[in-house]
Motif scaffolding. Sequence first.
Motif, PDB file in Angstrom:
ATOM      1  N   THR A 271       0.829  -1.212   0.000  1.00  0.00           N
ATOM      2  CA  THR A 271       0.000   0.000   0.000  1.00  0.00           C
ATOM      3  C   THR A 271       0.863   1.262   0.000  1.00  0.00           C
ATOM      4  N   VAL A 272       0.278   2.352  -0.462  1.00  0.00           N
ATOM      5  CA  VAL A 272       0.961   3.644  -0.549  1.00  0.00           C
ATOM      6  C   VAL A 272       0.538   4.527   0.624  1.00  0.00           C
ATOM      7  N   VAL A 273       1.511   5.053   1.354  1.00  0.00           N
ATOM      8  CA  VAL A 273       1.228   6.014   2.426  1.00  0.00           C
ATOM      9  C   VAL A 273       0.673   7.298   1.813  1.00  0.00           C
ATOM     10  N   ARG A 274      -0.443   7.783   2.367  1.00  0.00           N
ATOM     11  CA  ARG A 274      -1.078   9.021   1.865  1.00  0.00           C
ATOM     12  C   ARG A 274      -0.677  10.253   2.679  1.00  0.00           C
ATOM     13  N   ASP A 275      -0.157  10.031   3.890  1.00  0.00           N
ATOM     14  CA  ASP A 275      -0.003  11.139   4.842  1.00  0.00           C
ATOM     15  C   ASP A 275       1.244  11.991   4.609  1.00  0.00           C
ATOM     16  N   PHE A 276       2.146  11.538   3.727  1.00  0.00           N
ATOM     17  CA  PHE A 276       3.358  12.305   3.418  1.00  0.00           C
ATOM     18  C   PHE A 276       3.556  12.271   1.910  1.00  0.00           C
ATOM     19  N   CYS A 277       4.164  13.309   1.382  1.00  0.00           N
ATOM     20  CA  CYS A 277       4.306  13.387  -0.076  1.00  0.00           C
ATOM     21  C   CYS A 277       5.653  13.978  -0.445  1.00  0.00           C
ATOM     22  N   GLY A 278       5.979  13.921  -1.740  1.00  0.00           N
ATOM     23  CA  GLY A 278       7.135  14.642  -2.254  1.00  0.00           C
ATOM     24  C   GLY A 278       6.794  16.124  -2.377  1.00  0.00           C
ATOM     25  N   HIS A 279       7.759  16.911  -2.841  1.00  0.00           N
ATOM     26  CA  HIS A 279       7.624  18.365  -2.767  1.00  0.00           C
ATOM     27  C   HIS A 279       8.547  19.037  -3.767  1.00  0.00           C
ATOM     28  N   GLY A 280       8.154  20.244  -4.182  1.00  0.00           N
ATOM     29  CA  GLY A 280       9.083  21.083  -4.909  1.00  0.00           C
ATOM     30  C   GLY A 280      10.248  21.447  -4.013  1.00  0.00           C
ATOM     31  N   LEU A 281      11.416  21.698  -4.628  1.00  0.00           N
ATOM     32  CA  LEU A 281      12.570  22.222  -3.892  1.00  0.00           C
ATOM     33  C   LEU A 281      13.450  22.974  -4.870  1.00  0.00           C
ATOM     34  N   GLY A 282      14.500  23.594  -4.388  1.00  0.00           N
ATOM     35  CA  GLY A 282      15.383  24.377  -5.259  1.00  0.00           C
ATOM     36  C   GLY A 282      16.274  25.181  -4.347  1.00  0.00           C
TER      37      GLY A 282
ATOM     38  N   PHE B 186      11.693  18.903  -8.215  1.00  0.00           N
ATOM     39  CA  PHE B 186      10.907  18.346  -7.103  1.00  0.00           C
ATOM     40  C   PHE B 186      11.452  16.989  -6.696  1.00  0.00           C
ATOM     41  N   THR B 187      10.949  16.506  -5.546  1.00  0.00           N
ATOM     42  CA  THR B 187      11.315  15.166  -5.092  1.00  0.00           C
ATOM     43  C   THR B 187      10.179  14.196  -5.410  1.00  0.00           C
TER      44      THR B 187
ATOM     45  N   GLU C 231      14.023   8.093  -2.040  1.00  0.00           N
ATOM     46  CA  GLU C 231      13.755   9.473  -2.489  1.00  0.00           C
ATOM     47  C   GLU C 231      14.861   9.966  -3.410  1.00  0.00           C
ATOM     48  N   HIS C 232      14.453  10.570  -4.527  1.00  0.00           N
ATOM     49  CA  HIS C 232      15.383  11.307  -5.387  1.00  0.00           C
ATOM     50  C   HIS C 232      14.878  12.733  -5.559  1.00  0.00           C
ATOM     51  N   SER C 233      15.833  13.649  -5.782  1.00  0.00           N
ATOM     52  CA  SER C 233      15.518  15.009  -6.237  1.00  0.00           C
ATOM     53  C   SER C 233      15.766  15.044  -7.742  1.00  0.00           C
ATOM     54  N   ILE C 234      14.812  15.569  -8.490  1.00  0.00           N
ATOM     55  CA  ILE C 234      14.923  15.551  -9.949  1.00  0.00           C
ATOM     56  C   ILE C 234      14.575  16.904 -10.551  1.00  0.00           C
ATOM     57  N   GLY C 235      15.020  17.115 -11.791  1.00  0.00           N
ATOM     58  CA  GLY C 235      14.656  18.306 -12.554  1.00  0.00           C
ATOM     59  C   GLY C 235      14.090  17.885 -13.899  1.00  0.00           C
ATOM     60  N   VAL C 236      12.991  18.499 -14.297  1.00  0.00           N
ATOM     61  CA  VAL C 236      12.364  18.149 -15.579  1.00  0.00           C
ATOM     62  C   VAL C 236      13.166  18.782 -16.722  1.00  0.00           C
ATOM     63  N   THR C 237      13.529  17.961 -17.705  1.00  0.00           N
ATOM     64  CA  THR C 237      14.276  18.412 -18.883  1.00  0.00           C
ATOM     65  C   THR C 237      13.340  18.419 -20.095  1.00  0.00           C
ATOM     66  N   ALA C 238      13.874  18.773 -21.259  1.00  0.00           N
ATOM     67  CA  ALA C 238      13.037  18.879 -22.468  1.00  0.00           C
ATOM     68  C   ALA C 238      12.383  17.547 -22.815  1.00  0.00           C
TER      69      ALA C 238
ATOM     70  N   GLY D  30      12.509  14.541 -20.597  1.00  0.00           N
ATOM     71  CA  GLY D  30      12.400  13.584 -19.494  1.00  0.00           C
ATOM     72  C   GLY D  30      12.795  14.267 -18.208  1.00  0.00           C
ATOM     73  N   CYS D  31      13.779  13.719 -17.508  1.00  0.00           N
ATOM     74  CA  CYS D  31      14.255  14.402 -16.301  1.00  0.00           C
ATOM     75  C   CYS D  31      15.693  14.036 -16.021  1.00  0.00           C
ATOM     76  N   GLU D  32      16.329  14.873 -15.215  1.00  0.00           N
ATOM     77  CA  GLU D  32      17.659  14.580 -14.683  1.00  0.00           C
ATOM     78  C   GLU D  32      17.495  14.228 -13.212  1.00  0.00           C
ATOM     79  N   ILE D  33      18.096  13.119 -12.789  1.00  0.00           N
ATOM     80  CA  ILE D  33      18.088  12.736 -11.377  1.00  0.00           C
ATOM     81  C   ILE D  33      19.331  13.348 -10.734  1.00  0.00           C
ATOM     82  N   PHE D  34      19.115  14.323  -9.843  1.00  0.00           N
ATOM     83  CA  PHE D  34      20.249  15.035  -9.250  1.00  0.00           C
ATOM     84  C   PHE D  34      20.977  14.188  -8.211  1.00  0.00           C
TER      85      PHE D  34
END
Length: 269
Positions: free
Chosen positions: A172-183, A210-211, A244-251, A253-257
């Motif tokens: 099951t997926v936990v609903r009470d916590f989520c990923g988030h924007g960051l920078g 975001f994460t 958890e990964h922090s990622i950035g959206v590219t043209a 797909g994404c880059e995993i930082f």
Amino acid sequence: MHRAKTGFLNKDGIRIHPSEDFAGMRAAGQLTAESLDMIAEFVKVGVTTGELDARIQAFIEDAGAVSATIGYRGYEHASCISINHVVCHGIPGSKVLKDGDILNIDVTCILDSWFGDSSRMYVAGKLSRRDERLIEVTHETLMLGIAAVKPGNTFGDIGAAIQAHAEGNRMTVVRDFCGHGLGQVFHSAPNVLHYGRAGSGAVLEEGMFFTIEPMINLGKPFTKVLADGWTAVTKDKKNTAQFEHSIGVTADGCEIFTLSPTGKFYPTW
Ligand code: MF3
Ligand code: CO
Ligand code: CO
């Protein structure tokens, strides 16, 4: 020195970063990943979570960075260490690791004003088959969520991919916590849900940072926070895992930082 935030907020209130901002995120993300690589050899039966945290703090500070979590809403440690049925925000201290424990270590560094936020699973002693499967499926949910990231897709596509894989494996997926924007901030819009409907939610755009950090349970999805105000546990006390990964959206797909420079993101790699 105060530095103005770069980029702009889109119609959903999500910051769109210019391409120059990827370099700072990459450096912060790599330092975060290096701290998680560094700690791997010290995760053993008999060690305390406080010792692991002290090593992580020293590593971050020796690199000229600072921990984002020390002083964050009163939190006093450089990592969160969440063992067995602890979902997230486990507080490092005198707890001693024992044979068969599975643990998530979550580190957030600030390097040159950019935030890197990542967590992985580790194992002390012998891993049970049940927990091995939990860790494997949880890691797969993160990577499937990341695979859904490209401009034009939506945040709902990410959540749907994660949820389908977890529930398809009777977890099951936990609903009470989520990923988030960051920078240049720790937590910003949007809330990145790890469940949902494909096609729902804000549209992904190049330059979003975001994460994705799914928490997957062997039992029911419900959690509660202990009296210390931080430690979140599963209500049914069954085990849980998170990556958890922090990622950035590219043209395209994404880059995993926060990729591991030594390829040690997954505990048995
Ligand atoms: N690193 C966590 C996250 O993924 C946040 C930890 S906040 C703390 O968002 F204060 F508990 F450290
Ligand atoms: Co995070
Ligand atoms: Co984190």
